[in-house]
Design a protein around this motif. Sequence first.
Motif, short mmCIF file in Angstrom:
data_model
loop_
_atom_site.label_atom_id
_atom_site.label_comp_id
_atom_site.label_asym_id
_atom_site.label_seq_id
_atom_site.Cartn_x
_atom_site.Cartn_y
_atom_site.Cartn_z
N GLN A 130 -3.25 46.74 28.13
CA GLN A 130 -3.32 47.94 27.27
C GLN A 130 -3.86 49.13 28.08
OE1 GLN A 130 -5.98 47.62 23.92
NE2 GLN A 130 -4.62 48.84 22.65
N SER A 135 1.20 47.16 27.10
CA SER A 135 1.04 46.11 26.08
C SER A 135 2.39 45.58 25.60
CB SER A 135 0.27 46.65 24.88
OG SER A 135 -1.03 46.93 25.27
N GLU A 136 3.31 46.51 25.43
CA GLU A 136 4.60 46.10 24.84
C GLU A 136 5.47 45.33 25.84
OE1 GLU A 136 5.52 49.89 26.93
OE2 GLU A 136 3.82 49.07 25.84
#
Lengths: 227, 381
Positions: A130, A135-136
Amino acid sequence: MSTLVRIHELTKNFQRGSELVQVLQRLDLEIPQGDFLALMGPSGSGKSTLLNLIGGLDRPTSGSIEVAGHDISKLNDTALGRWRADNVGFVFQMYNLLPALTAQGNVELPLLLTSLSASERRQRAAAALQLVGLSERAQHKPRELSGGQEQRVGIARAIVSDPTLLLCDEPTGDLDRKSGDEVLDLLQALNDQQGKTIIMVTHDPRAAERARRVLHLEKGQLVRESV
Amino acid sequence: MWSLLWANLGRKRSRMILTLASITVAFILFSLVEALQYALVGGVDLAGQDRLMSMHKVSFTQPLPRNYLERVRAVEGVRSAISLNWFGGYYKDERTQVFSYPVLGEEALHDVYPEIVVDPVQMNSWMTERTGALIGRAMADTMGWKVGDVIPIRSAIYFKKDGTNTWDMKIIGIFDNPNGDTNGLYFHFDYFNESILNQDNIGWIGLRLKDKNQAAQIAAKIDSMFANSSAETKTSTEKAFVQSFANQMGNISSIVTVIVVAVFFTMLLVTANSMAQSVRERTSEIGVMKTLGFSSARVTGLVLAESLLITFIGGLLGMLLGTLAVKGVAHAVKQFLPLMSVPSSAYVLGLICMTILGVLSGALPGWQAWQLRITDALRRS
């Protein structure tokens, strides 16, 4: 600021066939806690060798390297490995992610050496991802990421165990300008906001501009310092 | 660490599948060979420790006089004894063999062979039925015979005085044997003896001892009793008898050992090569892991664990498929190889082989990973 790294009369020689190559010669250097230092110099000047020695990846021919008061040149291989795991984060030019693991798996890798539980490791790795804004992409394999993203995963891996010292070997050397800037922004933020001490080897003057200090090496000796 | 192991296994799928396939095939072959060996010499392990076999010194195909049975029974230390003949029985066609034995001293059959389990009512009926036969469960199942059936059994060796070779036998009972062969047929010696030309000859004597520690002395005593007669005997433990019978087919154990060693050596080369290639491709990754603080011992441990994992996945799959294959084959060859099955000792041996092969095939790449210097490894990336 207190001194984090103290190098005294550091010499490193390599044997190449019958020839003795002197890479570093009686080098003295002090790096304060929280510093962001760029090491510059022509190829073969000894920058990467110095970085490897500070990170305990190689052993000096003579002289000493103290990091946070510990003379790491006296540690045996196992103790040195443990010391690296606890104190140093490495960022490589070619990212050096493990292709079989996802971004999350790569970031978790240093935590396998800790006593953290699997869920704690997952949380810590997710937080590091993050922080670098990925994060994705946590479940993506390295081949599914761009160069800049791979390097950010590399930085997340370097900081996940919260080391005091970050050693970066040409971290933008394989990136385009935009990605390189993003990586440098990230390193600068880690230095400014989290107080990480960063030593970065680079050929790129634009990258060096981000550092608080720039040291120039030539033929194994420090020849100039600029701020 | 498991996630790392699994991830490494799946990185080159085609190579991994081929390596696993070679290990699996090797262990299928191992299971089949072990099952075959057990089928051929498994009786050796099942043979009673307190039983002796007394037969003609030349060969068990040579007859002994009928009165030998009584004389053997009279020897001190002999608990009970019966005699059997090799009848060479078949049903309708010589290819349909029926392992049949005329028994003399039938009342002692269960005492000499307590592993033969038969309903006491059926046993008593058999004792009084002149043409009666006891057949094993496997034979009953294979041939579809049941109690009450009258079956004509022909002999490939003996002929009746009238020139025929068929004995009609009425099935009186079906016996079981929890650990052994149930593919036999027992019938009365007198029914057999009364109609043949060369009468009053028995094949061999099976005797049970009061004390198994007396085996050597009693065997010597029996043989000395018949020394210098026209039919000298050779008495040995049942285990030695079965072993010598099995050895007539060659030294099966040696042949099997040679095959298994050759198969596993080939497999070792395949797996070791695959592991070495896989580790060589990961030189820089090993350098990175060491950089992050993984010790040489831990990295080597990972290489060995990966090698063991491959060997165990392939090996266990091979043993499973091998066992299923043996089960399939066993039904077809039940008549000739009633003990055809993978013995439990083969599973233990299989696990030992998997461990040894896993360690050996991972040893060299593991050692190379141990020796690898970080700076050299990173330079290659």
